[in-house]
Scaffold this active site. Structure first.
Site, PDB file in Angstrom:
ATOM      1  N   ASP A  98       0.861  -1.174   0.000  1.00  0.00           N
ATOM      2  CA  ASP A  98       0.000   0.000   0.000  1.00  0.00           C
ATOM      3  C   ASP A  98       0.903   1.230   0.000  1.00  0.00           C
ATOM      4  OD1 ASP A  98      -2.451   1.532   0.465  1.00  0.00           O
ATOM      5  OD2 ASP A  98      -3.223  -0.316   1.363  1.00  0.00           O
ATOM      6  N   ASP A 199      -3.101   4.641  -2.252  1.00  0.00           N
ATOM      7  CA  ASP A 199      -4.174   5.209  -1.439  1.00  0.00           C
ATOM      8  C   ASP A 199      -4.586   6.595  -1.944  1.00  0.00           C
ATOM      9  OD1 ASP A 199      -5.614   4.767   1.193  1.00  0.00           O
ATOM     10  OD2 ASP A 199      -4.702   6.709   1.617  1.00  0.00           O
ATOM     11  N   GLU A 254      -6.332   3.853  -5.744  1.00  0.00           N
ATOM     12  CA  GLU A 254      -7.615   3.976  -5.068  1.00  0.00           C
ATOM     13  C   GLU A 254      -8.179   5.343  -5.419  1.00  0.00           C
ATOM     14  OE1 GLU A 254      -9.822   4.024  -0.780  1.00  0.00           O
ATOM     15  OE2 GLU A 254      -8.081   5.263  -1.251  1.00  0.00           O
ATOM     16  N   HIS A 327     -11.361  -3.065   3.536  1.00  0.00           N
ATOM     17  CA  HIS A 327     -11.320  -2.711   4.959  1.00  0.00           C
ATOM     18  C   HIS A 327     -12.077  -1.432   5.288  1.00  0.00           C
ATOM     19  CE1 HIS A 327      -8.364  -0.406   2.860  1.00  0.00           C
ATOM     20  NE2 HIS A 327      -8.218   0.381   3.901  1.00  0.00           N
ATOM     21  N   ASP A 328     -12.604  -0.741   4.293  1.00  0.00           N
ATOM     22  CA  ASP A 328     -13.324   0.520   4.521  1.00  0.00           C
ATOM     23  C   ASP A 328     -14.839   0.376   4.417  1.00  0.00           C
ATOM     24  OD1 ASP A 328     -10.962   1.967   4.774  1.00  0.00           O
ATOM     25  OD2 ASP A 328     -10.882   2.467   2.638  1.00  0.00           O
TER      26      ASP A 328
HETATM   27  O1  TEU Z   1      -9.588   5.378   1.960  1.00  0.00           O
HETATM   28  C1  TEU Z   1     -10.012   6.539   1.277  1.00  0.00           C
HETATM   29  C2  TEU Z   1     -11.424   6.667   1.260  1.00  0.00           C
HETATM   30  O2  TEU Z   1     -11.996   7.076   0.295  1.00  0.00           O
HETATM   31  C3  TEU Z   1     -12.072   6.275   2.527  1.00  0.00           C
HETATM   32  O3  TEU Z   1     -11.696   7.212   3.459  1.00  0.00           O
HETATM   33  C4  TEU Z   1     -13.509   6.272   2.377  1.00  0.00           C
HETATM   34  O4  TEU Z   1     -13.969   7.487   1.899  1.00  0.00           O
HETATM   35  C5  TEU Z   1     -14.105   6.092   3.715  1.00  0.00           C
HETATM   36  O5  TEU Z   1     -13.512   4.983   4.336  1.00  0.00           O
HETATM   37  C6  TEU Z   1     -15.543   5.855   3.546  1.00  0.00           C
HETATM   38  O6  TEU Z   1     -16.058   5.692   4.789  1.00  0.00           O
HETATM   39  C7  TEU Z   1      -8.237   5.177   2.115  1.00  0.00           C
HETATM   40  C8  TEU Z   1      -7.989   3.979   2.997  1.00  0.00           C
HETATM   41  O7  TEU Z   1      -8.462   2.840   2.347  1.00  0.00           O
HETATM   42  C9  TEU Z   1      -8.607   4.218   4.325  1.00  0.00           C
HETATM   43  O8  TEU Z   1      -8.502   3.098   5.163  1.00  0.00           O
HETATM   44  C10 TEU Z   1      -7.917   5.404   4.947  1.00  0.00           C
HETATM   45  O9  TEU Z   1      -8.554   5.737   6.147  1.00  0.00           O
HETATM   46  C11 TEU Z   1      -7.934   6.617   4.027  1.00  0.00           C
HETATM   47  O10 TEU Z   1      -7.598   6.299   2.688  1.00  0.00           O
HETATM   48  C12 TEU Z   1      -6.918   7.636   4.494  1.00  0.00           C
HETATM   49  O11 TEU Z   1      -5.637   7.174   4.225  1.00  0.00           O
END
Ligand code: TEU
Length: 550
Positions: A98, A199, A254, A327-328
């Site tokens: 990542d 990310d 992403e 994971h989000d």
């Molecule tokens: O996620 C980016 C992102 O778009 C998320 O923040 C999403 O909008 C949110 O989870 C929706 O609830 C990435 C990573 O995957 C995430 O785990 C991180 O928290 C974020 O970036 C910041 O680095």
């Protein structure tokens, strides 16, 4: 369309904190991943995407990096990492890391220097602005709620942070920052890493006006104001030219805010930027006017249309990624199907979808055994900073988080972060210690050990479907067409090339549906009910894949 390994790969995503704990401190770690490499290989996985394992104070579970060239103590040492990479390669798999470079941790040495004085050589590594009328530079609200600006007393200016206050945004306008990123990427490639998931890469170029918010809907603001900034493609092309293009690696960006209209700008094969992006059209499609914690029901028609539109857009020009969770987001079976009595069938149906669409499939840890959402009764059991900020905002409004837990049950990120369920034993076999987040009590029914023993399990179904995809390159590269697209319960599509033609029929409902595809010569090849027959009387959550023979 050129053929390459990463188009033919199946990717497995590991959230190391919740995967396997080897030293019983309650946190998953790298040696834990090493223990499970045979398991991952046994699924038929080609590529592992490992969420951040770098040094971090863990304000956002590793997405706040304090040192890009070292490993987080809780996860192990660089020796452990080297053994992991070796173990992956020895099994014929690849490792994607990542890359979190839209922002760093505020505990990174660059930021510690940057905040010291306005003339510090690192000042311009971040984005500093004076306040306006005694308040922040503008009215932007961040991804986790609240202003995107934090006042720093030392120099009496504000810094930008799109995520938590401990995640200051890096200033990509500064060529030195871009050079640093190139060197970090090169460092890991030289170690032998096979690619990066980048990310929030859509956010790296900021609109220099820092204008007033253009709207109320968060997703629209992200697309039109935060993401896809004026120099994003220049920055990515530069990174590609300087580093990415010199290695046989894969990249997946992403991309919150990357809509259909922007997709090809990032992944077009003539663009020399990224190989794939994760767009969020299906992941954010049920966001209500109130944003993330205001979820609407899933619109099945729109769900199908998202896949169809993206396939149409990218075909012959760029490559897609196919995923239903990470994971989000909530667990895919709970969100897009059902975790009720038909959970097992529904998990297999979603696996069929993942393995038969065009694009590289990504499996999130635990989905291969049909893990589900969690519902903690006590708000204190939640650990995710996004959810905790939601609680804080409620409290600031005089509300009790307890009365709003339903939203968190539906959409919160901790749904996907409970420990991997290896067995029905203590803490699901994740740790002997105190897990950092509670284990889902349903591990007694849903766990790897149990499903290893059962030839008809979800786990063994994944193995079959992954193999099925590999045996049939038509499912990788072949054309795609949705059939009877408006059907209210069925998602059906054809996949074909000069060699083969397949018909996939998926019943996304608890009802029996008599489906007539108006296609003949069907030979049943893959299915999720053991006693399936060639007819198209589709039972609840039934999935069938046919070869079309004439
Ligand atoms: O996620 C980016 C992102 O778009 C998320 O923040 C999403 O909008 C949110 O989870 C929706 O609830 C990435 C990573 O995957 C995430 O785990 C991180 O928290 C974020 O970036 C910041 O680095």
């Amino acid at each position: 369309m050129t053929k390459t390994w990463w188009k033919e790969s199946v990717v497995y995503q590991i959230y190391p904190r919740s995967f396997k704990d080897s030293d019983n401190d309650g946190l998953g770690d790298i040696p834990g991943v090493i223990e499970k490499l045979d398991y991952i290989q046994s699924l038929g996985i080609d590529v592992i995407w490992l969420c951040p394992v770098y040094k971090s104070p863990n304000d956002d579970n590793g997405y706040d990096i304090a040192d890009y060239r070292n490993i987080m103590d809780e996860f192990g040492t660089m020796d452990d990492f080297d053994r992991l990479l070796e173990g992956i390669h020895a099994r014929g798999m690849k490792l994607v890391m990542d890359l979190v470079v839209n922002h760093s941790s505020d505990e990174h040495k660059w930021f510690e220097a940057s905040r010291k004085s306005k003339d510090n050589p690192y000042r311009d590594y971040y984005i500093w602005k004076p306040g306006v009328n005694g308040g922040p530079p503008n009215d932007w609200q961040g991804f986790f709620g609240g202003s995107t600006w934090e006042y720093d007393e030392q120099t009496e200016e504000y810094y930008l942070h799109m995520f938590t206050v401990k995640q200051p945004d890096l200033n990509w306008e500064n060529p030195k920052v871009r050079k640093e990123v190139q060197e970090i990427v090169r460092y890991w490639f030289e170690k032998g890493v096979d690619g990066f998931r980048m990310d929030v890469i859509s956010l790296i170029s900021k609109r220099p006006e820092y204008a007033k918010l253009i709207g109320e809907r968060f997703d629209e603001v992200v697309t039109n104001q935060f993401a896809n900034g004026p120099r994003v493609h220049e920055f990515l092309q530069e990174l590609n030219k300087e580093v990415l293009s010199q290695y046989d690696i894969m990249t997946v960006g992403e991309g919150p805010g990357i809509t259909l209209e922007h997709g090809l700008d990032y992944v077009g094969e003539d663009r020399n930027e990224l190989n794939m992006v994760f767009h969020f059209d299906h992941m954010f499609m049920n966001m209500g006017d109130g944003g993330r914690f205001d979820p609407l029901p899933i619109d099945f028609q729109e769900f199908k249309d998202v896949f169809t539109r993206w396939d149409e857009k990218l075909k012959g020009k760029g490559w897609g990624s196919i995923f239903l969770g990470n994971h989000d987001f909530p667990r895919m079976v709970s969100r897009f199907a059902t975790d009720g009595p038909y959970r097992e069938k529904a998990s297999k149906l979603l696996s069929t979808l993942l393995m038969t669409l065009r694009g590289t499939p990504y499996i999130y840890q635990g989905d291969e055994i049909g893990m589900t959402n969690i519902a903690f009764e006590d708000p204190n059991d939640y650990k995710d900073v996004e959810t905790l900020n939601f609680f804080k905002a409620l409290e600031a409004d005089g509300k009790d988080p307890k009365d709003h837990l339903g939203k968190v049950y539906e959409i919160g990120r901790d749904n996907a972060r409970t420990p991997m369920q290896w067995s029905d034993g203590k803490n699901a076999g994740f740790t002997e210690g105190q897990p950092w987040i509670k284990v889902n009590p349903n591990h007694t029914d849903i766990n790897v050990e149990d499903q290893e023993r059962n030839t008809e399990s979800i786990l063994n179904f994944y193995r079959k479907m992954i193999q099925f995809r590999k045996d049939n390159p038509t499912l990788v590269y072949g054309d795609y067409e949705s059939i009877q697209n408006e059907h209210p319960q069925i998602y059906a599509y054809r996949r074909w090339d000069e060699v083969n033609e397949f018909l996939v029929v998926l019943n996304f409902s608890d009802q029996e549906v008599d489906f007539d595809p108006i296609i003949t010569g069907l030979e049943l090849l893959a299915y999720n009910y053991t006693d399936a027959t060639e007819d198209l009387l589709m039972r609840p959550w039934e999935a069938k894949v046919f070869r079309v023979n004439d």
